[in-house]
Design an enzyme around this catalytic site. Structure first.
Site, PDB file in Angstrom:
ATOM      1  N   LYS A 181       0.838  -1.203   0.000  1.00  0.00           N
ATOM      2  CA  LYS A 181       0.000   0.000   0.000  1.00  0.00           C
ATOM      3  C   LYS A 181       0.880   1.264   0.000  1.00  0.00           C
ATOM      4  O   LYS A 181       0.645   2.187  -0.777  1.00  0.00           O
ATOM      5  CB  LYS A 181      -0.917  -0.014   1.226  1.00  0.00           C
ATOM      6  CG  LYS A 181      -1.975   1.061   1.168  1.00  0.00           C
ATOM      7  CD  LYS A 181      -2.919   0.965   2.346  1.00  0.00           C
ATOM      8  CE  LYS A 181      -3.396   2.347   2.699  1.00  0.00           C
ATOM      9  NZ  LYS A 181      -3.680   2.511   4.103  1.00  0.00           N
ATOM     10  N   ASP A 233      -7.635   1.608   0.570  1.00  0.00           N
ATOM     11  CA  ASP A 233      -7.708   1.800   2.021  1.00  0.00           C
ATOM     12  C   ASP A 233      -9.160   1.565   2.439  1.00  0.00           C
ATOM     13  O   ASP A 233      -9.965   1.077   1.653  1.00  0.00           O
ATOM     14  CB  ASP A 233      -7.199   3.198   2.430  1.00  0.00           C
ATOM     15  CG  ASP A 233      -8.224   4.288   2.123  1.00  0.00           C
ATOM     16  OD1 ASP A 233      -9.190   4.021   1.381  1.00  0.00           O
ATOM     17  OD2 ASP A 233      -8.073   5.404   2.646  1.00  0.00           O
TER      18      ASP A 233
END
Ligand code: SF4
Length: 222
Positions: free
Chosen positions: A134, A152
């Protein structure tokens, strides 16, 4: 929500391949300033900011980095001070011990393997200690080289509500979105969903009455 209702709603709004273009266009008009909330002046500051942002808010990170980046300007600077000093300097972002270890390890590797320059490829970024996929995706996208789509909690919720994925796992959600979202929009797409998720499609109380995606969203309550 009963399954028959969900099926009916999906049919009503049409296939996701046809909806994705108008969804992106409308979100771009509704949130013209949708961009990363972290403040940074160069690639290294971007990388450090994103690493510090784990488990805390962007506002908090910005507060800490305002001073941090005056003191630490090059990878060498993070290695030149005692561990405890760096820990103290990033303490307010939480998990300061792990973050210090990750930052120092990353700076070491940047110097040893990347001539002190932040790499732009996700495959290189994930080799840096403490840099997960991420983080790598966020950094690559901000450097103009998006190679994936950041997922997210907001992106996940909105992608599901908009019927763009049925998956729960972030990696599978990312895969679904990469098939759907045109590549030039990979970088901005998460910001659009994050901004929309914070302002309109709020987790507990989505404001469907004022949402620009009514008519394109199978979860609309209007
Ligand atoms: S219509 Fe409602 S559920 Fe759908 S994206 Fe907008 S606020 Fe969220």
């Amino acid at each position: 929500m009963p399954r028959s209702y969900v099926r009916e709603a999906r049919k009503r709004v049409g296939p996701k391949k046809r909806r994705i273009g108008p969804i992106i266009d409308r979100l771009k008009s509704a949130h013209p300033g949708a961009t990363i909330a972290l403040r940074f002046r160069n690639d290294l500051e971007l990388l450090v900011s994103v690493m510090l942002s784990a488990q805390t808010t962007d506002v908090n990170v910005n507060r800490v980095t305002q001073r941090l980046f005056e003191k630490y300007r090059r990878p060498e600077d993070y290695l030149a001070v005692p561990v405890e000093e760096l820990e103290r300097d990033i303490y307010a972002t939480g998990f300061f011990r792990q973050k210090t270890k990750a930052i120092r390890g990353t700076m070491q590797m940047l110097l040893e393997e990347f001539d002190g320059v932040v790499p732009r490829k996700v495959d290189d970024l994930v080799r840096l200690p403490g840099v997960a996929r991420k983080t790598a995706n966020v950094v690559a996208a901000e450097l103009g080289e998006a190679q994936g789509i950041v997922v997210d909690t907001h992106v996940r919720r909105l992608a599901q509500r908009l019927g763009l994925t049925r998956q729960e796992d972030p990696v599978k959600i990312e895969r679904d979105l990469m098939k759907l979202v045109p590549r030039p929009d990979w970088g901005v797409f998460p910001h659009l969903l994050i901004w929309h998720g914070r302002r309109v499609c709020i987790a507990r109380r989505p404001l469907c009455e004022t949402c620009v995606l009514v008519g394109l969203c199978p979860s609309s309550r209007v």
